[in-house]
Design an enzyme around this catalytic site. Structure first.
Site, short mmCIF file in Angstrom:
data_model
loop_
_atom_site.label_atom_id
_atom_site.label_comp_id
_atom_site.label_asym_id
_atom_site.label_seq_id
_atom_site.Cartn_x
_atom_site.Cartn_y
_atom_site.Cartn_z
N SER A 1 0.85 -1.19 0.00
CA SER A 1 0.00 0.00 0.00
C SER A 1 0.88 1.23 0.00
CB SER A 1 -0.90 0.03 1.24
OG SER A 1 -1.56 1.28 1.37
N TYR B 1 -2.38 -0.67 9.89
CA TYR B 1 -2.35 -1.06 8.47
C TYR B 1 -1.06 -0.59 7.81
CZ TYR B 1 -3.92 -1.39 3.59
OH TYR B 1 -4.04 -1.68 2.26
#
Length: 262
Positions: free
Chosen positions: A142, A155
């Protein structure tokens, strides 16, 4: 050879293949001639892919947090379907909240899937690929791994760990002909993305992502659009192909410029 057949004869393992980016990766690899072992924690999505691509996709349920299950499935696959040439780590979860409100369980669950799962799969397949002298591993990370995001500490940290793990693995196995790269998407039209939007107002939520939000220190998307899962899948397909034969330990951002490549 045309791109449509550039992966003919190769066998790929894709985790998190039941929907979103993982599903798009399966479509992209199959379109280029690969056979795919499509895995997911829930069976419905990968079963549908196997019905669509009867001769090219095999569906299996897999919990990437279970090291023994990963090793067992990889061993079974190599004995029944053949040697794995490609592995794509897509399985991931997002638990969004401020650090002060983040529970031990949410932190652990995020790392269990996003980091430990990548380790389990990559370790298992890289052992076998190294022995054969070839292979390609791609981890879908990501852009949050490279720039701070509010309410996304777990995350972002788990994805940053997955990126550095994949680079270190790539360094270790490069001399044995195995390439390891990461693809780091920005905002992409998936269920995970929609889960962060205001219910019933998808258009306004999407516009907010594109325009950015100074109050949360988040830039918008310079290209003016949210990615489609196929945008990410095409990047993955490139990296596992021979067109990328001299690329390893690379982190390819596919985010429309959203991070200004910070």
């Amino acid at each position: 050879m045309s791109q449509e057949r550039e992966l003919a004869g190769r066998l790929a393992l894709v985790t998190g293949a039941g929907r979103g980016i993982g599903e798009a990766v399966v479509h992209a690899l199959v379109a280029r001639g690969a056979r795919v072992l499509a895995t997911d924690l829930t069976p419905d999505g990968v079963a549908a892919l196997a019905r669509t691509y009867e001769d090219q996709v095999t569906a299996r349920t897999l919990d990437v947090t279970d090291s023994a299950a990963v090793e067992g499935l990889v061993a079974e696959t190599e004995s029944t379907l053949g040697p794995l040439d490609i592995a794509v780590n897509v399985a991931g979860i997002l638990r969004g909240s401020p650090v002060a409100d983040l529970s031990d369980e949410e932190w652990a669950a995020t790392f269990a899937v996003n980091t430990h799962g990548v380790f389990h799969v990559s370790r298992s397949v890289s052992r076998r690929m190294s022995g054969r002298g070839s292979g390609s591993i791609v981890t879908v990370a990501s852009n949050a791994a490279g720039i701070p995001r509010t309410n996304m500490a777990a995350y972002a940290a788990s994805k940053a760990a997955a990126v550095m793990f994949t680079k270190c693995l790539g360094l270790e196995v490069a001399s044995r002909g195995v390439r390891c790269n990461t693809v780091s998407p920005g905002s992409t039209l998936t269920d995970m993305q929609r889960g962060m939007w205001t219910a019933g107002d998808e258009e306004a939520s999407a516009r907010g992502v594109i325009e950015g939000d100074p109050t949360t220190y988040r830039t918008g998307i310079p290209l003016g659009r949210i990615a489609d899962p196929s945008d990410i899948a095409d990047a993955v397909a490139f990296l596992v192909s021979d067109r990328a034969r001299h690329i390893t330990m690379h982190d390819l951002y596919v985010d429309g410029g959203a991070t200004l490549r910070a």
